[in-house]
Design an enzyme around this catalytic site. Structure first.
Site, PDB file in Angstrom:
ATOM      1  NE  ARG A  33      -1.980  -2.302   3.271  1.00  0.00           N
ATOM      2  CZ  ARG A  33      -2.378  -2.721   4.475  1.00  0.00           C
ATOM      3  NH1 ARG A  33      -3.490  -2.259   4.998  1.00  0.00           N
ATOM      4  NH2 ARG A  33      -1.660  -3.591   5.163  1.00  0.00           N
ATOM      5  CG  ASP A 123       2.976  -1.617  10.440  1.00  0.00           C
ATOM      6  OD1 ASP A 123       2.865  -2.074  11.597  1.00  0.00           O
ATOM      7  OD2 ASP A 123       2.123  -1.812   9.553  1.00  0.00           O
TER       8      ASP A 123
HETATM    9  C1  UD1 Z   1      -1.954  -6.551  11.091  1.00  0.00           C
HETATM   10  C2  UD1 Z   1      -2.888  -7.511  11.829  1.00  0.00           C
HETATM   11  C3  UD1 Z   1      -4.166  -6.764  12.173  1.00  0.00           C
HETATM   12  C4  UD1 Z   1      -3.853  -5.552  13.002  1.00  0.00           C
HETATM   13  C5  UD1 Z   1      -2.803  -4.652  12.327  1.00  0.00           C
HETATM   14  C6  UD1 Z   1      -2.317  -3.608  13.304  1.00  0.00           C
HETATM   15  C7  UD1 Z   1      -2.482  -9.735  10.950  1.00  0.00           C
HETATM   16  C8  UD1 Z   1      -2.981 -10.836  10.090  1.00  0.00           C
HETATM   17  N1  UD1 Z   1      -3.210  -8.630  10.988  1.00  0.00           N
HETATM   18  O1  UD1 Z   1      -2.591  -6.203   9.882  1.00  0.00           O
HETATM   19  O2  UD1 Z   1      -5.035  -7.615  12.907  1.00  0.00           O
HETATM   20  O3  UD1 Z   1      -5.023  -4.811  13.265  1.00  0.00           O
HETATM   21  O4  UD1 Z   1      -1.677  -5.424  11.914  1.00  0.00           O
HETATM   22  O5  UD1 Z   1      -1.507  -2.653  12.700  1.00  0.00           O
HETATM   23  O6  UD1 Z   1      -1.475  -9.905  11.605  1.00  0.00           O
HETATM   24  N2  UD1 Z   1       4.925  -8.890   7.960  1.00  0.00           N
HETATM   25  C9  UD1 Z   1       5.936  -9.810   7.811  1.00  0.00           C
HETATM   26  N3  UD1 Z   1       5.737 -10.837   6.960  1.00  0.00           N
HETATM   27  C10 UD1 Z   1       4.574 -11.028   6.278  1.00  0.00           C
HETATM   28  C11 UD1 Z   1       3.554 -10.078   6.437  1.00  0.00           C
HETATM   29  C12 UD1 Z   1       3.744  -9.015   7.289  1.00  0.00           C
HETATM   30  O7  UD1 Z   1       6.998  -9.693   8.408  1.00  0.00           O
HETATM   31  O8  UD1 Z   1       4.494 -11.996   5.533  1.00  0.00           O
HETATM   32  C13 UD1 Z   1       5.155  -7.714   8.845  1.00  0.00           C
HETATM   33  C14 UD1 Z   1       5.042  -6.392   8.122  1.00  0.00           C
HETATM   34  O9  UD1 Z   1       6.310  -5.965   7.614  1.00  0.00           O
HETATM   35  C15 UD1 Z   1       4.498  -5.455   9.209  1.00  0.00           C
HETATM   36  C16 UD1 Z   1       3.735  -6.395  10.138  1.00  0.00           C
HETATM   37  O10 UD1 Z   1       4.140  -7.709   9.828  1.00  0.00           O
HETATM   38  O11 UD1 Z   1       5.538  -4.839   9.925  1.00  0.00           O
HETATM   39  C17 UD1 Z   1       2.218  -6.269   9.938  1.00  0.00           C
HETATM   40  O12 UD1 Z   1       1.917  -6.535   8.593  1.00  0.00           O
HETATM   41  P1  UD1 Z   1       0.839  -5.687   7.804  1.00  0.00           P
HETATM   42  O13 UD1 Z   1       0.742  -6.213   6.445  1.00  0.00           O
HETATM   43  O14 UD1 Z   1       1.065  -4.249   8.001  1.00  0.00           O
HETATM   44  O15 UD1 Z   1      -0.471  -6.161   8.620  1.00  0.00           O
HETATM   45  P2  UD1 Z   1      -1.857  -5.402   8.672  1.00  0.00           P
HETATM   46  O16 UD1 Z   1      -2.624  -5.719   7.451  1.00  0.00           O
HETATM   47  O17 UD1 Z   1      -1.660  -3.986   9.028  1.00  0.00           O
HETATM   48 CA    CA Z   2       0.078  -2.685   9.313  1.00  0.00          CA
END
Ligand code: UD1
Ligand code: CA
Length: 479
Positions: A33, A123
């Site tokens: 995004r 994040d």
């Molecule tokens: C996530 C949560 C959501 C919460 C939100 C809070 C999940 C499934 N959802 O959603 O419930 O409300 O955060 O901000 O966890 N990341 C990895 N590897 C991956 C995917 C993500 O390391 O394969 C890391 C990203 O770099 C990031 C964090 O995990 O720092 C969260 O990932 P992001 O995609 O931002 O999750 P949200 O959709 O925001």
């Molecule tokens: Ca997030």
């Protein structure tokens, strides 16, 4: 000597040691995004990359170890973490298959550890260490395998929603993309901050599938799995929802950046710094400012800048990686980079101090003056329209308006030395390498190519020729 019977007070028994804290930072996501070539976590906000705020909060908490999950290609995230602290290390998530998958990729690295694991989304740049402390305390008081940090948002948008059961215990988390319209109405959200006892983590998380709208392994499924396995899950509701806002797109990046600048401004104001308009003054995370210094609007203080007490800065001035002594005045629209300024220096308006500029106490640099690799001695002045590059200027020197050090011959840079007490007349060029010895004068409009001996006058310009009546004759010829 009479022997005294010593009674052992209960308090002298060692307290059972609380489990240590290990922090896992999830930083391997793609951050689609953001529409960026760089990883989301490497983006800068108010002076630090996003992930660095989270790692710094973890270190400030006193974690034994901070493990950062990064993608296999993400050199930029490793660089953004950028600390040499031996407590910080990395593990790799080969493919970004979801937050649960990211945690599972740390299993090997965490083998045999029995700590409380604090899992943090990478994040969350506004997250404060005090909040993590409160969460940990809450987690310990409740003695549960998992505690979530939640917040109530007016617009819960894309966050995972907290589903509670009839007695208001947390039952599960549903991601916005999987939620029913009714579930979407729920305003309590999952912040992406979890305290989990390591012995309960992996065996349960392994049961998570990827049967959801995004086809990912969700860390959030851990709640439902633990509940299914008759384990308790607690929720710590944090009152400051702004602090736990994730940054997923550029709008959120701007909003979080603004908040961090303002937080820094508040910290400095509480320590005695005046801001004329804190909303429009941008002081980065690592900057230090002495008390009674006044910062005008549109001032940017960048990197490792340190300002002394009682300075006046701006408006519209940018100072990067520079040390400024006490009582300096840096007026409107100056750009100062990697310089050192002694006490009581006055600069600007409209001055440009470039890297390796050193100004001793009481130096005055006026409008449209540029310096680069130049040291200027006490109380010397360059008040107007001047370029000083690769030069050494002594004490009590006056550099006249429009003086230029011609330091570059097209191939190499050369040095100009102007010794103590010299007066350089306006519009002079000093052709380097050259030395103007102490106490001498350079006549205005001179082009100095040779050393000027001490206490002498050097004039190097065409002599003025006057032809009387010439103009009258010239005009007649034209008619
Ligand atoms: C996530 C949560 C959501 C919460 C939100 C809070 C999940 C499934 N959802 O959603 O419930 O409300 O955060 O901000 O966890 N990341 C990895 N590897 C991956 C995917 C993500 O390391 O394969 C890391 C990203 O770099 C990031 C964090 O995990 O720092 C969260 O990932 P992001 O995609 O931002 O999750 P949200 O959709 O925001
Ligand atoms: Ca997030």
């Amino acid at each position: 000597m009479a022997t005294r019977k010593t009674s052992i007070k209960p308090s002298s028994f060692p307290e059972p040691k609380p489990p240590g804290i290990t922090v896992l930072v999830l930083a391997a996501g793609v951050g689609k995004r953001m529409h960026s070539r760089a990883s989301k976590l490497a983006h800068n906000l108010a002076g630090k990359p996003m992930v660095r705020y989270v790692v710094d909060a973890a270190l400030a908490l006193g974690a034994q170890r901070v493990l950062v999950v990064v993608g296999s290609q993400s050199e930029d995230v490793r660089q953004a973490v950028g600390t040499k602290d031996p407590k910080v290390s990395f593990c790799i998530q080969e493919q970004p298959l979801g937050t649960g998958h990211a945690v599972l990729s740390a299993e090997k690295a965490l083998k045999g550890v029995e700590d409380t694991l604090l899992i943090l989304n990478g994040d969350l740049p506004s997250l404060r260490v005090e909040t993590l402390r409160s969460l940990l305390e809450f987690h310990r008081q409740h003695s549960v395998p998992l505690t979530l940090l939640t917040a109530v948002l007016e617009d819960p948008a894309a966050y995972g929603r907290i589903i509670r059961n009839y007695n208001s215990d947390v039952a599960r988390i549903v991601e916005a993309s999987d939620a029913t319209p009714e579930e979407k109405q729920i305003q309590e959200i999952n912040a992406g901050i979890y305290c989990v006892e390591l012995k309960h983590l992996f065996k349960n998380l392994l049961q998570a599938g990827a049967n959801n709208a995004q086809g990912e392994v969700y860390l959030t499924d851990l709640v439902e799995i633990l509940k299914r396995n008759h384990q308790k899950v607690a929720a710590y509701r944090h009152p400051d929802s702004e602090e736990v806002m994730g940054v997923n797109n550029r709008r959120e990046l701007a909003r979080a950046g603004k908040r961090l600048y303002l937080r820094k401004a508040h910290e400095l104001m509480d320590a005695g710094v005046t801001f004329l308009d804190p909303e429009c003054t941008y002081v980065e995370a690592n900057v230090r400012v002495g008390r009674d210094t006044v910062l005008c609007p549109m001032t940017f203080l960048v990197g490792d800048t340190v300002l002394g007490e009682n300075c006046w800065i701006g408006p519209g001035t940018r100072i990067s990686n520079t040390v400024v002594g006490e009582g300096c005045e840096i007026l409107d629209h100056c750009v100062i980079t990697q310089a050192r300024l002694g006490r009581g220096v006055k600069v600007g308006p409209f001055a440009h101090l470039r890297p390796d500029t050193e100004l001793a106490e009481g130096v005055r640099i006026g409008n449209f003056v540029e310096t680069k690799k130049t040291a200027i001695g006490r109380n010397s002045k360059a008040n107007h329209l001047t370029y000083l590059g690769d030069s050494e200027i002594g004490e009590g020197v006056n550099i006249g308006a429009g003086t230029i050090t011609c330091n570059y011959d097209g191939a190499k840079k050369h040095k100009t030395v102007v010794e103590d007490g010299v007066f350089v007349g306006s519009d002079s060029q000093l052709i380097a390498p050259v030395r103007v010895r102490k106490g001498s004068y350079v006549g205005a409009g001179s082009t100095i190519t040779k050393e000027v001996p001490p206490y002498s006058l050097a004039i190097a310009r065409g002599r003025q020729v006057v032809v009387k009546g010439w103009a009258r004759k010239h005009k007649k010829k034209q008619h």
